[in-house]
Design an enzyme around this catalytic site. Structure first.
Site, PDB file in Angstrom:
ATOM      1  N   GLY A  57       0.847  -1.185   0.000  1.00  0.00           N
ATOM      2  CA  GLY A  57       0.000   0.000   0.000  1.00  0.00           C
ATOM      3  C   GLY A  57       0.879   1.230   0.000  1.00  0.00           C
ATOM      4  O   GLY A  57       2.079   1.130   0.306  1.00  0.00           O
ATOM      5  N   CYS A  84       5.363  -6.243   1.459  1.00  0.00           N
ATOM      6  CA  CYS A  84       5.759  -4.845   1.544  1.00  0.00           C
ATOM      7  C   CYS A  84       5.093  -4.154   2.739  1.00  0.00           C
ATOM      8  O   CYS A  84       5.417  -4.469   3.871  1.00  0.00           O
ATOM      9  CB  CYS A  84       5.472  -4.151   0.205  1.00  0.00           C
ATOM     10  SG  CYS A  84       6.314  -2.580   0.060  1.00  0.00           S
ATOM     11  N   TYR A  85       4.134  -3.277   2.519  1.00  0.00           N
ATOM     12  CA  TYR A  85       3.465  -2.606   3.645  1.00  0.00           C
ATOM     13  C   TYR A  85       2.908  -3.642   4.624  1.00  0.00           C
ATOM     14  O   TYR A  85       2.947  -3.447   5.840  1.00  0.00           O
ATOM     15  CB  TYR A  85       2.336  -1.719   3.097  1.00  0.00           C
ATOM     16  CG  TYR A  85       1.565  -0.965   4.159  1.00  0.00           C
ATOM     17  CD1 TYR A  85       2.076   0.187   4.725  1.00  0.00           C
ATOM     18  CD2 TYR A  85       0.321  -1.421   4.587  1.00  0.00           C
ATOM     19  CE1 TYR A  85       1.365   0.872   5.708  1.00  0.00           C
ATOM     20  CE2 TYR A  85      -0.404  -0.745   5.561  1.00  0.00           C
ATOM     21  CZ  TYR A  85       0.123   0.403   6.123  1.00  0.00           C
ATOM     22  OH  TYR A  85      -0.573   1.085   7.082  1.00  0.00           O
ATOM     23  N   HIS A 171       7.959  -7.528  -3.878  1.00  0.00           N
ATOM     24  CA  HIS A 171       6.655  -7.852  -4.476  1.00  0.00           C
ATOM     25  C   HIS A 171       6.731  -9.147  -5.290  1.00  0.00           C
ATOM     26  O   HIS A 171       7.129  -9.110  -6.452  1.00  0.00           O
ATOM     27  CB  HIS A 171       6.189  -6.697  -5.368  1.00  0.00           C
ATOM     28  CG  HIS A 171       5.792  -5.488  -4.594  1.00  0.00           C
ATOM     29  ND1 HIS A 171       4.496  -5.282  -4.168  1.00  0.00           N
ATOM     30  CD2 HIS A 171       6.522  -4.456  -4.113  1.00  0.00           C
ATOM     31  CE1 HIS A 171       4.443  -4.152  -3.471  1.00  0.00           C
ATOM     32  NE2 HIS A 171       5.663  -3.627  -3.428  1.00  0.00           N
ATOM     33  N   GLU A 173       4.348 -10.714  -6.540  1.00  0.00           N
ATOM     34  CA  GLU A 173       3.244 -10.829  -7.501  1.00  0.00           C
ATOM     35  C   GLU A 173       3.575 -10.261  -8.881  1.00  0.00           C
ATOM     36  O   GLU A 173       2.901 -10.559  -9.843  1.00  0.00           O
ATOM     37  CB  GLU A 173       1.978 -10.146  -6.939  1.00  0.00           C
ATOM     38  CG  GLU A 173       2.018  -8.619  -6.830  1.00  0.00           C
ATOM     39  CD  GLU A 173       2.683  -8.103  -5.559  1.00  0.00           C
ATOM     40  OE1 GLU A 173       3.461  -8.856  -4.944  1.00  0.00           O
ATOM     41  OE2 GLU A 173       2.455  -6.937  -5.203  1.00  0.00           O
ATOM     42  N   SER A 225     -24.886 -11.009 -26.143  1.00  0.00           N
ATOM     43  CA  SER A 225     -24.308 -10.074 -27.114  1.00  0.00           C
ATOM     44  C   SER A 225     -23.390 -10.796 -28.094  1.00  0.00           C
ATOM     45  O   SER A 225     -23.037 -10.248 -29.130  1.00  0.00           O
ATOM     46  CB  SER A 225     -23.500  -8.998 -26.374  1.00  0.00           C
ATOM     47  OG  SER A 225     -22.312  -9.575 -25.855  1.00  0.00           O
ATOM     48  N   ASP A 229     -18.203 -12.684 -22.242  1.00  0.00           N
ATOM     49  CA  ASP A 229     -18.827 -12.791 -20.927  1.00  0.00           C
ATOM     50  C   ASP A 229     -20.285 -13.265 -20.993  1.00  0.00           C
ATOM     51  O   ASP A 229     -20.672 -14.187 -20.284  1.00  0.00           O
ATOM     52  CB  ASP A 229     -18.749 -11.438 -20.191  1.00  0.00           C
ATOM     53  CG  ASP A 229     -17.328 -10.901 -20.171  1.00  0.00           C
ATOM     54  OD1 ASP A 229     -16.403 -11.713 -20.358  1.00  0.00           O
ATOM     55  OD2 ASP A 229     -17.149  -9.683 -19.984  1.00  0.00           O
ATOM     56  N   LYS A 371     -11.129 -12.422 -16.244  1.00  0.00           N
ATOM     57  CA  LYS A 371     -11.419 -12.666 -17.659  1.00  0.00           C
ATOM     58  C   LYS A 371     -10.773 -13.960 -18.187  1.00  0.00           C
ATOM     59  O   LYS A 371     -11.411 -14.729 -18.902  1.00  0.00           O
ATOM     60  CB  LYS A 371     -10.903 -11.467 -18.471  1.00  0.00           C
ATOM     61  CG  LYS A 371     -11.319 -11.484 -19.930  1.00  0.00           C
ATOM     62  CD  LYS A 371     -12.660 -10.855 -20.103  1.00  0.00           C
ATOM     63  CE  LYS A 371     -13.062 -10.690 -21.528  1.00  0.00           C
ATOM     64  NZ  LYS A 371     -14.300  -9.920 -21.639  1.00  0.00           N
TER      65      LYS A 371
END
Ligand code: XMP
Length: 515
Positions: A57, A84-85, A171, A173, A225, A229, A371
């Site tokens: 953060g 981290c934070y 990090h 990630e 559509s 999705d 997604k």
């Protein structure tokens, strides 16, 4: 399927990477959810987590009003990974000390770990990690030991094996920590004890069960559509409740070439889904006649869509649910770090307003998925690749790509050029490297020469961009030979176009669509 609902919960302290953390956990085949850091211990307990991750953060733990979690989270008996934070919170809240680092550490660092820490099992040492911090842990809290360091951070990784608390200053990630995924796998499987329960196969089975229970004997309406999705949502709901689902597909005359045919083939002929195809081209084009202003086009298209859809729904008799393909990013977008878990959820832009007016309950079976997970689920459900891996297409369709006045003739021109562009990209094997490829027809004419004749025809602009979330985008560096072939084919095969441009504007400053 046991355990699929025991998430690794990511407490979000306002990190730009929280979403990425949740994705990494899921890539390790464990279920994860993001919650604001303000969540109470009681609410957390109800979620029956298998572990917690405290995100990074922008704040400093010492700052007035710095985000602090309910201290009770440390007494839940759950494994915790601080990032981290999140790591600084361990130190700050459990009796250690955090101070401003002499030097901000930002970018790539060399991380070494020596002790046999389960978090780093199988990880090289040294290994590259990515740092971005101004504060650092100076004194370890009781029970913790240092389990890894970088040149600037003696406590780049800390652990309390007894309580299963682990903290990394870097990090794991982000892609710049190439072995970061191993850290998540270790945390999720070796420390939290999650099995490989989060697969789209097991999700699909569970979702089918839940949809059956919720829908019972009632009826579901779905605005299909043809996009990824709504297609996956429809296929999933159909598997759960069969003929209780009816899909309505509105052909607004602003669709890609052969789109209505494809939707009919896939959903009616292959899946045998109750499908109502409404040919509303005249109605849409009539309402759009002479309109050139982009926002006005959008409003008209959205308004006519709601009218047409409601009329069709009324003909179908009473319906109970409206299915929507809302995804997890739409859900978390509205959950700011300071908001509550009950913060409002963004409604889907294409069919917004419908559920309230029609008094339908929302059925959103994909609201927990990212997604790429939706695409995997779509494949599991047997949808063709042409549907599950297709590029995004805007709700207002070619209406916002036919710059200037919209006429059927101009739309046909655009459709033909678009079909060539997409076909060539697919044939070249680069379709999946591109986020979105589109053609815009410009309100400009240019002089050209074809054979011995002078021409005075329309100009189109090709746009192909790479992106990960459509918030920012860069133009795709095509092989010039491919661009040449596309331009040749468009000028030769599309009667009313005699000039082709390639748009090399990034976003920002340009948007992806022209209007
Ligand atoms: P822009 O043009 O804003 O587009 O860079 C970002 C993404 O959103 C899509 N887009 C829309 N989708 N209704 C939609 O459903 C809209 O009015 C709309 N406008 C843009 C665009 O195709 C891109 O993927």
């Amino acid at each position: 399927m046991e355990g699929i609902r025991r998430p690794v919960v990511v407490l979000d302290f306002g990190a730009q990477y929280s979403k990425l953390i949740a994705r990494r956990v899921r890539e390790a085949h464990a279920y994860s959810v993001i919650v604001p850091y303000t969540i109470t211990v009681e609410a957390l307990r109800e979620m029956t987590p298998s572990g917690l991750i405290l995100s990074g953060g922008p704040a400093s733990v010492h700052q007035a009003g710095a985000p602090h979690p309910d201290p009770g989270i440390f007494n839940l008996g759950l494994p915790i990974l601080g990032i981290c934070y999140g790591t600084q919170l361990f130190a700050h809240l459990l009796g250690g000390k955090v101070a401003r680092a002499d030097r901000r550490e930002y970018g790539i660092a060399r991380f070494e770990h020596a002790s046999p820490c389960p978090l780093f099992e199988g990880l090289s040492s040294p290994t590259q990690v990515w740092m971005s911090h101004g504060d650092r842990v100076e004194v370890l809290p009781h029970g913790f030991t240092a389990v890894g360091h970088t040149d600037n951070s003696p406590y780049a990784a800390i652990a309390d094996d007894e309580r299963h608390f682990y903290g990394v200053q870097f990090h794991p990630e982000v892609v710049h920590t190439p072995e970061g995924m191993r850290i998540f796998e270790n945390f999720v499987h070796k420390i939290c004890g999650c099995g490989d329960s989060w697969t789209m196969g097991s999700f699909g089975e569970m979702a089918v069960q839940e949809i059956r229970e919720r829908v019972g004997e009632k009826k579901v309406l779905c605005a299909l559509s043809g996009g990824v999705d709504s297609s996956v949502a429809a296929a999933l709901i159909h598997r759960a409740v069969g003929d209780q689902l009816t899909c309505v597909f509105v052909d607004n005359g602003l669709l890609r070439k052969n789109e209505a045919k494809l939707v009919r083939e896939v959903f009616q002929e292959h899946f045998h889904i109750n499908l109502v195809c409404v040919d509303a081209e005249e109605r849409f084009l009539g309402a759009l006649a002479g309109v050139t202003e982009p926002e006005q086009k959008r409003k008209i298209i959205g308004g006519v869509f709601i009218d047409v859809f409601e009329e069709e729904a009324r003909k179908l008799g009473h319906m109970d649910f409206l299915a929507q393909g809302t995804l997890y990013p739409d859900v978390i977008e509205s959950l700011s770090a300071t908001g509550g878990p009950s913060a409002t959820i963004k409604s889907h832009h294409n069919v917004g307003g419908l559920p309230e007016e029609m008094h339908l309950e929302l059925l959103e079976p994909l609201r927990e998925l990212f997604k790429d997970e939706v695409r995997v689920l779509g494949r599991e459900l047997g949808l063709p690749d042409e549907i599950v891996s297709r590029h995004p297409f805007p709700g207002p369709g070619l209406g916002v790509r036919c710059v200037g006045a919209i006429t059927r003739e101009r739309l046909d021109t655009l459709r033909d050029a678009d079909a060539i562009f997409v076909e060539e990209i697919r044939n070249a094997g680069v379709y999946n490297d591109i986020w979105q490829a589109l053609v815009c027809l410009l309100p400009v004419r240019s002089v050209g020469v074809q054979g011995d004749e002078q021409t005075y025809e329309e100009v189109c602009s090709l746009r192909a961009v790479t992106s990960s979330d459509a918030m920012t985008a860069d133009w795709y560096p095509f092989d010039p030979q491919l661009l040449r072939r596309i331009a040749n084919r468009i000028c030769n095969e599309v009667a009313r176009i005699n000039r082709v441009l390639y748009d090399i504007t990034s976003k920002p400053p340009g948007t992806i669509e022209w209007e």
